[in-house]
Design a protein around this motif. Sequence first.
Motif, PDB file in Angstrom:
ATOM      1  N   ALA A   3      90.099  20.568   4.444  1.00 11.75           N
ATOM      2  CA  ALA A   3      88.859  21.092   4.531  1.00 11.75           C
ATOM      3  C   ALA A   3      87.583  20.796   5.220  1.00 11.75           C
ATOM      4  N   GLU A   4      87.709  19.072   6.148  1.00  9.12           N
ATOM      5  CA  GLU A   4      88.033  18.440   7.093  1.00  9.12           C
ATOM      6  C   GLU A   4      87.781  19.586   8.393  1.00  9.12           C
ATOM      7  N   GLU A   5      88.610  20.428   8.670  1.00  8.67           N
ATOM      8  CA  GLU A   5      88.737  20.799   9.944  1.00  8.67           C
ATOM      9  C   GLU A   5      87.008  21.363  10.916  1.00  8.67           C
ATOM     10  N   GLY A   6      86.142  21.916  10.039  1.00 14.65           N
ATOM     11  CA  GLY A   6      85.157  21.861  11.063  1.00 14.65           C
ATOM     12  C   GLY A   6      84.169  20.680  11.670  1.00 14.65           C
ATOM     13  N   GLN A   7      83.968  19.793  10.858  1.00 13.91           N
ATOM     14  CA  GLN A   7      83.357  18.332  10.725  1.00 13.91           C
ATOM     15  C   GLN A   7      84.147  17.566  11.816  1.00 13.91           C
ATOM     16  N   TYR A   8      85.446  17.693  11.760  1.00 11.34           N
ATOM     17  CA  TYR A   8      86.740  17.403  12.991  1.00 11.34           C
ATOM     18  C   TYR A   8      86.490  18.089  13.695  1.00 11.34           C
ATOM     19  N   ARG A   9      86.791  19.792  14.231  1.00  9.42           N
ATOM     20  CA  ARG A   9      86.339  19.936  15.142  1.00  9.42           C
ATOM     21  C   ARG A   9      84.951  19.592  15.926  1.00  9.42           C
ATOM     22  N   ALA A  10      84.022  19.710  15.253  1.00  2.95           N
ATOM     23  CA  ALA A  10      82.559  19.248  15.982  1.00  2.95           C
ATOM     24  C   ALA A  10      82.543  17.802  16.269  1.00  2.95           C
ATOM     25  N   TRP A  11      83.189  17.017  15.530  1.00  4.12           N
ATOM     26  CA  TRP A  11      83.112  15.703  16.180  1.00  4.12           C
ATOM     27  C   TRP A  11      83.693  15.781  17.242  1.00  4.12           C
ATOM     28  N   MET A  12      84.744  16.151  17.449  1.00  4.51           N
ATOM     29  CA  MET A  12      85.534  15.993  18.657  1.00  4.51           C
ATOM     30  C   MET A  12      84.927  17.102  19.878  1.00  4.51           C
ATOM     31  N   ILE A  13      84.402  17.720  20.182  1.00  2.00           N
ATOM     32  CA  ILE A  13      83.355  18.539  20.871  1.00  2.00           C
ATOM     33  C   ILE A  13      82.582  17.271  21.457  1.00  2.00           C
ATOM     34  N   ALA A  14      81.902  17.125  20.804  1.00  2.00           N
ATOM     35  CA  ALA A  14      80.966  16.134  21.139  1.00  2.00           C
ATOM     36  C   ALA A  14      80.798  14.682  21.486  1.00  2.00           C
ATOM     37  N   ALA A  15      82.749  14.308  20.816  1.00  2.00           N
ATOM     38  CA  ALA A  15      82.622  12.887  22.168  1.00  2.00           C
ATOM     39  C   ALA A  15      83.051  13.633  23.029  1.00  2.00           C
ATOM     40  N   LEU A  16      83.865  14.837  23.175  1.00  2.00           N
ATOM     41  CA  LEU A  16      84.061  15.197  24.226  1.00  2.00           C
ATOM     42  C   LEU A  16      83.396  14.955  25.154  1.00  2.00           C
ATOM     43  N   ALA A  17      81.645  15.604  24.951  1.00  2.00           N
ATOM     44  CA  ALA A  17      80.770  15.704  25.308  1.00  2.00           C
ATOM     45  C   ALA A  17      80.197  14.139  26.248  1.00  2.00           C
TER      46      ALA A  17
END
Length: 180
Positions: A3-17
Amino acid sequence: MIAEEGQYRAWMIAALAGDSGAYQALLSALARHLRAYYARRVGPADAEDLVQETLIAIHTRRATYDTSQPFTAWVYGIARYKLIDEFRRAKKRASVSLDDAPELFAHDEAEAASAKRDVEKLLGRLPAARAALVRAAKIEGLSTRELSARTGLSESAVKVGVHRALKSLSGKLGEDDEDR
């Protein structure tokens, strides 16, 4: 974690940036899931060490995350290898009492049913013909040749159809991430 895949992915992409706030939120949320994952497998006493080792591994390997792929699968792979390493280090073999077997299999069936519902929901967002191609190729595991024979399409058309359907799904998932 599905259920959290989208949120986790968004956080990771932001973190990588370079967004440290997103990275902190990601690691905090992952720690809760990892703690529960490990506690069920090695007990609460050993779980915390594994959580910390996994978070360190995620941190050191964060540059290897392919942002076009599911984030939770990447994390699960790291967590699974850390668990295997722990079993090897402790010379343990995972075992379950026969009395616990019904509970073990019920849990697996629930996760599988949940995953199947999620996949069917995603495929429902595609035109029926494209969804059928993806289902046959990626879920049923038919080869391009078998799918070509089944549908009457050329092998090339099958490959292109599956590729376009997956690309369309990827785009739809990206739109969902932007809406949140």
